[in-house]
Scaffold this motif. Structure first.
Motif, PDB file in Angstrom:
ATOM      1  N   ARG A  86     -11.428  -7.420 -68.523  1.00 29.77           N
ATOM      2  CA  ARG A  86     -12.782  -7.426 -69.077  1.00 29.77           C
ATOM      3  C   ARG A  86     -13.061  -6.088 -69.759  1.00 29.77           C
ATOM      4  N   LYS A  87     -13.783  -6.127 -70.869  1.00 25.89           N
ATOM      5  CA  LYS A  87     -14.044  -4.924 -71.645  1.00 25.89           C
ATOM      6  C   LYS A  87     -15.024  -3.981 -70.959  1.00 25.89           C
ATOM      7  N   GLN A  88     -16.073  -4.518 -70.370  1.00 20.14           N
ATOM      8  CA  GLN A  88     -17.162  -3.702 -69.845  1.00 20.14           C
ATOM      9  C   GLN A  88     -17.326  -3.833 -68.337  1.00 20.14           C
ATOM     10  N   VAL A  89     -17.136  -5.010 -67.818  1.00 23.34           N
ATOM     11  CA  VAL A  89     -17.380  -5.297 -66.403  1.00 23.34           C
ATOM     12  C   VAL A  89     -16.225  -4.784 -65.556  1.00 23.34           C
ATOM     13  N   ARG A  90     -16.571  -4.162 -64.428  1.00 23.64           N
ATOM     14  CA  ARG A  90     -15.606  -3.767 -63.409  1.00 23.64           C
ATOM     15  C   ARG A  90     -16.131  -4.304 -62.086  1.00 23.64           C
ATOM     16  N   SER A  91     -15.222  -4.593 -61.168  1.00 25.73           N
ATOM     17  CA  SER A  91     -15.685  -5.242 -59.947  1.00 25.73           C
ATOM     18  C   SER A  91     -14.945  -4.779 -58.704  1.00 25.73           C
ATOM     19  N   ILE A  92     -15.555  -5.124 -57.591  1.00 20.61           N
ATOM     20  CA  ILE A  92     -14.956  -4.951 -56.271  1.00 20.61           C
ATOM     21  C   ILE A  92     -14.569  -6.345 -55.807  1.00 20.61           C
ATOM     22  N   GLN A  93     -13.342  -6.507 -55.351  1.00 22.10           N
ATOM     23  CA  GLN A  93     -12.907  -7.794 -54.819  1.00 22.10           C
ATOM     24  C   GLN A  93     -12.938  -7.723 -53.299  1.00 22.10           C
ATOM     25  N   LEU A  94     -13.826  -8.525 -52.709  1.00 25.23           N
ATOM     26  CA  LEU A  94     -14.002  -8.492 -51.252  1.00 25.23           C
ATOM     27  C   LEU A  94     -13.422  -9.732 -50.604  1.00 25.23           C
ATOM     28  N   LYS A  95     -12.485  -9.517 -49.683  1.00 28.52           N
ATOM     29  CA  LYS A  95     -11.904 -10.620 -48.915  1.00 28.52           C
ATOM     30  C   LYS A  95     -12.544 -10.733 -47.545  1.00 28.52           C
ATOM     31  N   SER A  96     -13.257  -9.669 -47.138  1.00 29.86           N
ATOM     32  CA  SER A  96     -13.948  -9.672 -45.844  1.00 29.86           C
ATOM     33  C   SER A  96     -15.092  -8.665 -45.888  1.00 29.86           C
ATOM     34  N   ILE A  97     -16.027  -8.824 -44.976  1.00 28.05           N
ATOM     35  CA  ILE A  97     -17.146  -7.875 -44.871  1.00 28.05           C
ATOM     36  C   ILE A  97     -16.614  -6.491 -44.514  1.00 28.05           C
ATOM     37  N   GLU A  98     -15.593  -6.461 -43.672  1.00 24.05           N
ATOM     38  CA  GLU A  98     -15.015  -5.188 -43.242  1.00 24.05           C
ATOM     39  C   GLU A  98     -14.373  -4.419 -44.393  1.00 24.05           C
ATOM     40  N   GLY A  99     -14.070  -5.119 -45.488  1.00 22.65           N
ATOM     41  CA  GLY A  99     -13.467  -4.475 -46.639  1.00 22.65           C
ATOM     42  C   GLY A  99     -14.439  -3.661 -47.482  1.00 22.65           C
ATOM     43  N   LEU A 100     -15.712  -3.689 -47.115  1.00 22.12           N
ATOM     44  CA  LEU A 100     -16.726  -2.968 -47.888  1.00 22.12           C
ATOM     45  C   LEU A 100     -17.148  -1.695 -47.165  1.00 22.12           C
ATOM     46  N   ASP A 101     -16.955  -0.565 -47.821  1.00 15.30           N
ATOM     47  CA  ASP A 101     -17.446   0.715 -47.322  1.00 15.30           C
ATOM     48  C   ASP A 101     -18.924   0.790 -47.723  1.00 15.30           C
ATOM     49  N   GLN A 102     -19.814   0.508 -46.773  1.00 11.32           N
ATOM     50  CA  GLN A 102     -21.229   0.365 -47.113  1.00 11.32           C
ATOM     51  C   GLN A 102     -21.825   1.632 -47.707  1.00 11.32           C
ATOM     52  N   GLU A 103     -21.484   2.772 -47.186  1.00 11.01           N
ATOM     53  CA  GLU A 103     -22.046   4.027 -47.697  1.00 11.01           C
ATOM     54  C   GLU A 103     -21.638   4.253 -49.160  1.00 11.01           C
ATOM     55  N   ASN A 104     -20.366   4.055 -49.462  1.00 11.59           N
ATOM     56  CA  ASN A 104     -19.877   4.199 -50.839  1.00 11.59           C
ATOM     57  C   ASN A 104     -20.496   3.126 -51.744  1.00 11.59           C
ATOM     58  N   PHE A 105     -20.641   1.906 -51.219  1.00 10.08           N
ATOM     59  CA  PHE A 105     -21.232   0.824 -51.991  1.00 10.08           C
ATOM     60  C   PHE A 105     -22.692   1.131 -52.336  1.00 10.08           C
ATOM     61  N   GLU A 106     -23.437   1.686 -51.388  1.00 10.03           N
ATOM     62  CA  GLU A 106     -24.834   2.054 -51.653  1.00 10.03           C
ATOM     63  C   GLU A 106     -24.916   3.126 -52.740  1.00 10.03           C
ATOM     64  N   ALA A 107     -24.003   4.105 -52.707  1.00 15.48           N
ATOM     65  CA  ALA A 107     -23.971   5.139 -53.755  1.00 15.48           C
ATOM     66  C   ALA A 107     -23.646   4.495 -55.110  1.00 15.48           C
ATOM     67  N   LEU A 108     -22.719   3.557 -55.116  1.00 11.41           N
ATOM     68  CA  LEU A 108     -22.377   2.831 -56.341  1.00 11.41           C
ATOM     69  C   LEU A 108     -23.573   2.043 -56.864  1.00 11.41           C
ATOM     70  N   LEU A 109     -24.298   1.393 -55.970  1.00  9.15           N
ATOM     71  CA  LEU A 109     -25.497   0.643 -56.376  1.00  9.15           C
ATOM     72  C   LEU A 109     -26.530   1.559 -57.033  1.00  9.15           C
ATOM     73  N   ARG A 110     -26.760   2.715 -56.434  1.00 12.04           N
ATOM     74  CA  ARG A 110     -27.735   3.651 -57.003  1.00 12.04           C
ATOM     75  C   ARG A 110     -27.276   4.152 -58.380  1.00 12.04           C
TER      76      ARG A 110
END
Length: 125
Positions: A86-110
């Motif tokens: 994809r030219k513009q879109v980048r993504s995180i591929q999640l196979k489980s809830i445990e695969g998400l670093d919530q603190e880093n994800f919140e910083a990414l969201l902001r």
């Protein structure tokens, strides 16, 4: 029931649990975000500009948490991947809830919200 709620409830496990968890983190981290159902998937907007969307791609075994301005964020957030060239879109591929670093994800969201607020056009490439 809103279409976006029906979308989540119609997902198979583990996708349903992953999406509901990601949704709760998004809504708690960014209270100003607008959740909408568009193109048959949930989108999260800042104002009228799309910031990210959730999807399960056919033939894949993960939830695609796709950031519309991901190309601008991937240097600071190496967790973002360019899936499907994809030219513009980048993504995180999640196979489980445990695969998400919530603190880093919140910083990414902001950071993604700030990018959406400051950019003139949602789709710039």
């Amino acid at each position: 029931m809103k279409p976006v709620d029906a979308y989540f409830l119609n997902q198979k496990e583990p996708y349903q649990s992953i999406m509901l968890y990601v949704r709760s983190v998004i809504l708690n981290t960014l209270p100003e975000v607008v959740e909408r159902y568009s193109y048959n998937i949930p989108f999260y907007n800042i104002g009228k500009k799309p910031m990210l969307y959730l999807n399960v791609l056919k033939g894949k075994d993960f939830v695609d948490v796709a950031f519309v301005h991901g190309v601008l964020l991937e240097k600071d957030f190496p967790i973002l991947k360019n899936n499907n060239n994809r030219k513009q879109v980048r993504s995180i591929q999640l196979k489980s809830i445990e695969g998400l670093d919530q603190e880093n994800f919140e910083a990414l969201l902001r950071a993604a919200a700030e990018s959406a607020r400051n950019i003139k056009k949602a789709w710039f490439i």
